[in-house]
Design an enzyme around this catalytic site. Structure first.
Site, PDB file in Angstrom:
ATOM      1  N   TYR A 169       0.838  -1.213   0.000  1.00 22.52           N
ATOM      2  CA  TYR A 169       0.000   0.000   0.000  1.00 22.52           C
ATOM      3  C   TYR A 169       0.873   1.263   0.000  1.00 22.52           C
ATOM      4  O   TYR A 169       0.611   2.210  -0.750  1.00 22.52           O
ATOM      5  CB  TYR A 169      -0.888  -0.058   1.244  1.00 22.52           C
ATOM      6  CG  TYR A 169      -1.829   1.089   1.449  1.00 22.52           C
ATOM      7  CD1 TYR A 169      -2.952   1.251   0.645  1.00 22.52           C
ATOM      8  CD2 TYR A 169      -1.618   1.999   2.485  1.00 22.52           C
ATOM      9  CE1 TYR A 169      -3.834   2.300   0.863  1.00 22.52           C
ATOM     10  CE2 TYR A 169      -2.499   3.034   2.720  1.00 22.52           C
ATOM     11  CZ  TYR A 169      -3.606   3.186   1.898  1.00 22.52           C
ATOM     12  OH  TYR A 169      -4.474   4.222   2.123  1.00 22.52           O
ATOM     13  N   LYS A 173       0.855   4.093  -2.865  1.00 29.53           N
ATOM     14  CA  LYS A 173       0.465   5.469  -2.524  1.00 29.53           C
ATOM     15  C   LYS A 173       1.605   6.458  -2.788  1.00 29.53           C
ATOM     16  O   LYS A 173       1.350   7.630  -3.090  1.00 29.53           O
ATOM     17  CB  LYS A 173      -0.004   5.545  -1.072  1.00 29.53           C
ATOM     18  CG  LYS A 173      -1.333   4.839  -0.822  1.00 29.53           C
ATOM     19  CD  LYS A 173      -2.455   5.434  -1.655  1.00 29.53           C
ATOM     20  CE  LYS A 173      -3.835   5.110  -1.138  1.00 29.53           C
ATOM     21  NZ  LYS A 173      -4.882   5.560  -2.079  1.00 29.53           N
TER      22      LYS A 173
HETATM   23  N1  LIG Z   1      -9.559   6.283   5.768  1.00 31.44           N
HETATM   24  C1  LIG Z   1      -8.360   6.817   5.888  1.00 31.44           C
HETATM   25  O1  LIG Z   1      -7.938   7.299   6.979  1.00 31.44           O
HETATM   26  C2  LIG Z   1      -7.449   6.882   4.702  1.00 31.44           C
HETATM   27  C3  LIG Z   1      -6.126   7.322   4.920  1.00 31.44           C
HETATM   28  C4  LIG Z   1      -5.288   7.459   3.831  1.00 31.44           C
HETATM   29  C5  LIG Z   1      -5.757   7.146   2.557  1.00 31.44           C
HETATM   30  N2  LIG Z   1      -7.028   6.670   2.393  1.00 31.44           N
HETATM   31  C6  LIG Z   1      -7.452   6.352   1.031  1.00 31.44           C
HETATM   32  O2  LIG Z   1      -8.725   6.943   0.795  1.00 31.44           O
HETATM   33  C7  LIG Z   1      -9.430   6.172  -0.177  1.00 31.44           C
HETATM   34  C8  LIG Z   1     -10.816   5.820   0.354  1.00 31.44           C
HETATM   35  O3  LIG Z   1     -10.673   4.972   1.475  1.00 31.44           O
HETATM   36  P1  LIG Z   1     -11.803   4.728   2.569  1.00 31.44           P
HETATM   37  O4  LIG Z   1     -11.121   4.786   3.882  1.00 31.44           O
HETATM   38  O5  LIG Z   1     -12.971   5.567   2.288  1.00 31.44           O
HETATM   39  O6  LIG Z   1     -12.118   3.171   2.272  1.00 31.44           O
HETATM   40  P2  LIG Z   1     -13.492   2.357   2.013  1.00 31.44           P
HETATM   41  O7  LIG Z   1     -13.126   0.923   2.037  1.00 31.44           O
HETATM   42  O8  LIG Z   1     -14.538   2.851   2.971  1.00 31.44           O
HETATM   43  O9  LIG Z   1     -13.937   2.802   0.537  1.00 31.44           O
HETATM   44  C9  LIG Z   1     -13.268   2.407  -0.612  1.00 31.44           C
HETATM   45  C10 LIG Z   1     -14.294   2.100  -1.691  1.00 31.44           C
HETATM   46  O10 LIG Z   1     -13.610   1.759  -2.903  1.00 31.44           O
HETATM   47  C11 LIG Z   1     -14.361   0.755  -3.567  1.00 31.44           C
HETATM   48  N3  LIG Z   1     -13.493   0.025  -4.513  1.00 31.44           N
HETATM   49  C12 LIG Z   1     -12.480  -0.823  -4.213  1.00 31.44           C
HETATM   50  N4  LIG Z   1     -11.934  -1.311  -5.325  1.00 31.44           N
HETATM   51  C13 LIG Z   1     -12.603  -0.763  -6.377  1.00 31.44           C
HETATM   52  C14 LIG Z   1     -12.469  -0.862  -7.787  1.00 31.44           C
HETATM   53  N5  LIG Z   1     -11.559  -1.649  -8.357  1.00 31.44           N
HETATM   54  N6  LIG Z   1     -13.319  -0.139  -8.573  1.00 31.44           N
HETATM   55  C15 LIG Z   1     -14.268   0.656  -8.015  1.00 31.44           C
HETATM   56  N7  LIG Z   1     -14.431   0.782  -6.674  1.00 31.44           N
HETATM   57  C16 LIG Z   1     -13.610   0.081  -5.866  1.00 31.44           C
HETATM   58  C17 LIG Z   1     -14.891  -0.117  -2.454  1.00 31.44           C
HETATM   59  O11 LIG Z   1     -16.020  -0.883  -2.854  1.00 31.44           O
HETATM   60  C18 LIG Z   1     -15.195   0.920  -1.358  1.00 31.44           C
HETATM   61  O12 LIG Z   1     -16.566   1.311  -1.371  1.00 31.44           O
HETATM   62  C19 LIG Z   1      -8.554   4.957  -0.466  1.00 31.44           C
HETATM   63  O13 LIG Z   1      -7.763   5.211  -1.611  1.00 31.44           O
HETATM   64  C20 LIG Z   1      -7.667   4.888   0.760  1.00 31.44           C
HETATM   65  O14 LIG Z   1      -6.468   4.193   0.510  1.00 31.44           O
HETATM   66  C21 LIG Z   1      -7.875   6.532   3.436  1.00 31.44           C
END
Ligand SMILES: NC(=O)c1ccc[n+]([C@@H]2O[C@H](COP(=O)([O-])OP(=O)(O)OC[C@H]3O[C@@H](n4cnc5c(N)ncnc54)[C@H](O)[C@@H]3O)[C@@H](O)[C@H]2O)c1
Length: 300
Positions: A169, A173
């Site tokens: 990851y 990223k």
């Molecule tokens: N939550 C955090 O604190 C955090 C921190 C840093 C980065 N991020 C990044 O933010 C983004 C959103 O994360 P989140 O925490 O909301 O996670 P989440 O799991 O709640 O949401 C991610 C969504 O992406 C969808 N998804 C996965 N693979 C897919 C694909 N191939 N095509 C279409 N949709 C797909 C999933 O079905 C899910 O609904 C991600 O890129 C994550 O790495 C989140």
């Protein structure tokens, strides 16, 4: 309504941060393509229901939205996603790359399949929608209709500083930051800005981490870890107002927004000829004494 009548794609918008971004764009007057494959936290299965629910929430606010269920990490899926925006709403102004999932393990336990799956969904899943949106904007620009378009990519503190147990990851990223810099330089001539965020919020991806480190806020108090806190910056970056901002990475959590300064040239030395490896010890030691200290890796 800083995004009035703009057409916005948000990938992975069925849940978590993507859902919050989609709702915020709708509140700001945008028409939203809600993409989500509806997979599990580790990327398995699939369902239309999460994207459909968010579309219903947007319609209930009086907004316009359409659900889209493509896998953004495939060329055909990314192409279909961009075509859906154009066919449904007649234009495309903003692409928010957000979809992804995790397969966390220490490096020595990380399988080739777990490496590939996470690199694919995040890194290729950013590249392909960006490419197809970019192709559309280049064509618009060449036809004399200069776009005022935006891409907002989603990196992570894991990609900027590293995170123990997340080698796949973190690499993906960090790759997204490199991709953001190149896209910003290449697409600027077509009227497209490209920035990235490194968010932190309580979603299913981080629930366990934050449950351990943060008590839920008292009734009525500011919930610093709500995903909705990240979205105003994303909507602003998607608006016409941010036209002079490109190639930047913003860390965003709660009410805090920080411009990440990233890699820059630090102390250097030049011998004017090839070094002898045996002389380098004191030389490198001197440079490192002058250089800014590295920030700690998350979880180290
Ligand atoms: N939550 C955090 O604190 C955090 C921190 C840093 C980065 N991020 C990044 O933010 C983004 C959103 O994360 P989140 O925490 O909301 O996670 P989440 O799991 O709640 O949401 C991610 C969504 O992406 C969808 N998804 C996965 N693979 C897919 C694909 N191939 N095509 C279409 N949709 C797909 C999933 O079905 C899910 O609904 C991600 O890129 C994550 O790495 C989140």
């Amino acid at each position: 309504m800083i995004c009035k009548d703009r057409v916005v794609i948000v990938t992975g918008a069925g849940r978590g941060l993507g859902r919050a971004h989609a709702l915020e764009f709708a509140r700001q007057g945008a028409k939203v393509v809600v993409n989500d494959l509806g997979v599990s936290l580790s990327g398995e299965g699939g369902s239309d229901a999460p994207a459909q629910r968010v579309v219903e929430e947007i319609r209930a606010l009086g907004g316009e939205a359409v659900a889209e269920g493509s896998d953004i990490a495939t060329d055909a899926g990314a192409q279909r996603l961009v075509a859906t925006a154009l066919e449904t709403f007649g234009r495309l102004d903003v692409l928010v790359n957000n979809a992804g999932f995790l397969r966390d393990r220490m490096l020595v336990n990380l399988s080739e399949e777990e490496w590939d799956a996470v690199m694919r969904v995040h890194l290729k899943g950013h590249f392909l929608p960006l490419k197809h949106a970019g192709l559309h904007w280049r064509a618009e620009s060449k036809a004399g209709r200069r776009p005022d378009a935006r891409v907002i990519n989603t990196s992570s503190g894991a990609g900027l500083l590293g995170s123990v147990g997340q080698g796949n990851y973190s690499a993906a990223k960090a790759g997204i930051v490199g991709l953001t810099l190149v896209a910003s330089a290449e697409l600027g001539r077509y009227g497209v800005t490209v920035n990235a965020i490194a968010p932190a919020a309580r979603t299913r991806m981080t629930e366990q981490v934050f449950a351990a480190t943060m008590a839920a806020p008292e009734e009525g108090a500011f919930d610093a870890m709500a995903p909705e806190n990240v979205s105003p910056l994303v909507a602003w970056l998607g608006s016409a107002e941010s036209k002079d901002v490109t190639g930047r990475v913003f860390e965003v959590e709660g009410g805090r927004i920080c411009v990440m300064e990233g890699f820059r040239h630090g102390p250097s030395t030049d011998r004017g000829a090839r070094w002898d490896a045996a002389e380098l010890g004191p030389e490198i030691g001197g440079l490192l004494k002058e250089a800014a200290r590295s920030e700690p890796v998350y979880g180290a």
